[in-house]
Design a protein around this motif. Structure first.
Motif, PDB file in Angstrom:
ATOM      1  N   PHE A 226      42.079  37.486  32.113  1.00  0.00           N
ATOM      2  CA  PHE A 226      41.448  37.977  33.331  1.00  0.00           C
ATOM      3  C   PHE A 226      41.050  36.862  34.295  1.00  0.00           C
ATOM      4  O   PHE A 226      40.545  37.134  35.379  1.00  0.00           O
ATOM      5  CB  PHE A 226      40.217  38.823  32.970  1.00  0.00           C
ATOM      6  N   ALA A 227      41.303  35.609  33.908  1.00  0.00           N
ATOM      7  CA  ALA A 227      40.827  34.487  34.709  1.00  0.00           C
ATOM      8  C   ALA A 227      41.565  34.328  36.035  1.00  0.00           C
ATOM      9  O   ALA A 227      41.078  33.618  36.923  1.00  0.00           O
ATOM     10  CB  ALA A 227      40.911  33.196  33.901  1.00  0.00           C
ATOM     11  N   ASP A 228      42.717  34.963  36.203  1.00  0.00           N
ATOM     12  CA  ASP A 228      43.421  34.902  37.489  1.00  0.00           C
ATOM     13  C   ASP A 228      42.728  35.746  38.553  1.00  0.00           C
ATOM     14  O   ASP A 228      42.920  35.505  39.753  1.00  0.00           O
ATOM     15  CB  ASP A 228      44.870  35.384  37.341  1.00  0.00           C
ATOM     16  N   ASP A 229      41.942  36.730  38.117  1.00  0.00           N
ATOM     17  CA  ASP A 229      41.348  37.679  39.060  1.00  0.00           C
ATOM     18  C   ASP A 229      39.827  37.716  39.041  1.00  0.00           C
ATOM     19  O   ASP A 229      39.215  38.277  39.953  1.00  0.00           O
ATOM     20  CB  ASP A 229      41.870  39.092  38.761  1.00  0.00           C
ATOM     21  N   TYR A 230      39.216  37.144  38.021  1.00  0.00           N
ATOM     22  CA  TYR A 230      37.762  37.196  37.855  1.00  0.00           C
ATOM     23  C   TYR A 230      37.252  35.824  37.436  1.00  0.00           C
ATOM     24  O   TYR A 230      38.010  34.971  36.964  1.00  0.00           O
ATOM     25  CB  TYR A 230      37.374  38.214  36.778  1.00  0.00           C
ATOM     26  N   ARG A 231      35.959  35.621  37.609  1.00  0.00           N
ATOM     27  CA  ARG A 231      35.317  34.474  36.981  1.00  0.00           C
ATOM     28  C   ARG A 231      34.918  34.918  35.581  1.00  0.00           C
ATOM     29  O   ARG A 231      33.986  35.719  35.408  1.00  0.00           O
ATOM     30  CB  ARG A 231      34.086  34.009  37.763  1.00  0.00           C
ATOM     31  N   VAL A 232      35.609  34.442  34.594  1.00  0.00           N
ATOM     32  CA  VAL A 232      35.441  34.899  33.212  1.00  0.00           C
ATOM     33  C   VAL A 232      34.458  33.979  32.498  1.00  0.00           C
ATOM     34  O   VAL A 232      34.659  32.761  32.415  1.00  0.00           O
ATOM     35  CB  VAL A 232      36.789  34.920  32.479  1.00  0.00           C
ATOM     36  N   ILE A 233      33.395  34.571  31.960  1.00  0.00           N
ATOM     37  CA  ILE A 233      32.339  33.823  31.271  1.00  0.00           C
ATOM     38  C   ILE A 233      32.163  34.428  29.878  1.00  0.00           C
ATOM     39  O   ILE A 233      31.946  35.639  29.743  1.00  0.00           O
ATOM     40  CB  ILE A 233      31.022  33.880  32.062  1.00  0.00           C
TER      41      ILE A 233
END
Length: 277
Positions: free
Chosen positions: A55-62
């Protein structure tokens, strides 16, 4: 991605819980709406290795390691209950400058997300609960036993890691992923790890979920559940569906308790469809 590769990508921040300054490790990749993934007991952020990075292409994934787990502080001197984990996560969000998040929680992490969504409704846009602890459905006997002084005092590092490996292999659906099992067990392979897991188990206080009214959740909610879970059965998700206004329930077949690991592709697809609706 193996465990060493995963841990090499983790950052760390100091969070404050009950006056204690604790180091909290977390994965942080991408830009956009913050999308948080929170693990349970006895796993770590590594549980999400096949889901979160996609999901890191579309969101800031934490993806944090809760305090007492993974690469976060493990020393023996602080509360690790869901109440404390909620405070730790909230402080991490503040330190990262996050005003609102989409929160995905599994097992204990689902209980953290449920509490946070009730206590900070403006800070949670979307809530996804997967085989989450809720109501008085937990802790399971294995975790209760790990929290007993008599159990942990008679258990050395090898005993504990052998026990955990057996639990994971017996409860992952189908053939267990060797790298996943090794990575989840490795964090506990020290005397400090043994004590930390025991303290984590002692902190499993069912009052921290029974005091929460799921009907107070205002976030859009998806219950993305492993349908064959023996620990947190899908009947719990059905109860949540009835209590949370507008909640959607998706049960994934051929998935046990560890649904992000059992069905990562289907999990990603259902999660993306929900987030993009």
């Amino acid at each position: 991605m193996d465990h060493d590769e995963w841990t090499d990508r983790l950052d760390s921040a100091t969070v404050t819980v009950d006056g204690h300054d604790l180091e909290m490790a977390y994965y942080d990749e991408g830009d956009g709406q913050p999308l948080v993934f929170c693990h349970g007991i006895p796993t770590s952020s590594y549980l999400w290795r096949a889901v979160a990075p996609a999901f890191a292409d579309d969101y800031r994934v934490i993806v944090p390691d809760m305090v007492g787990y993974g690469e976060s502080t493990m020393d023996d001197g602080f509360d690790r209950s869901i109440r404390a984990q909620e405070l730790a996560v909230a402080d991490l969000f503040d330190r990262l400058g996050l005003e609102s998040v989409s929160f995905v929680g599994h097992d204990l992490g689902g209980g953290v997300g449920l509490r946070y969504a009730v206590h900070e409704p403006d800070a949670v846009d979307d809530l996804v609960l997967s085989n989450a602890v809720c109501y008085d459905s937990w802790p399971i006997e294995t975790i209760v036993d790990l929290g007993l002084p008599s159990t942990i005092e008679g258990m050395d590092v090898d005993d504990l890691t052998d026990t955990l490996e057996s639990v994971f292999r017996d409860t992952l659906y189908g053939d267990a992923d060797d790298a996943l099992v090794a990575g989840l067990v490795e964090q506990w392979a020290s005397e400090e790890g043994v004590v930390s897991l025991s303290r984590n188990a002692i902190g499993t206080n069912t009052s921290h979920t029974t005091e929460i009214d799921p009907a107070e959740v205002t976030a859009r909610t998806l219950l993305l559940w492993g349908a064959e879970d023996e620990f947190q059965p899908i009947e719990n998700a059905e109860r949540l569906e009835g209590d949370i206004d507008g909640a959607d329930l998706v049960g994934l077949e051929e998935a046990n308790h560890w649904v992000p690991a059992d069905r990562p592709e289907a999990y990603r697809e259902e999660l993306r469809a929900f987030l993009e609706t």
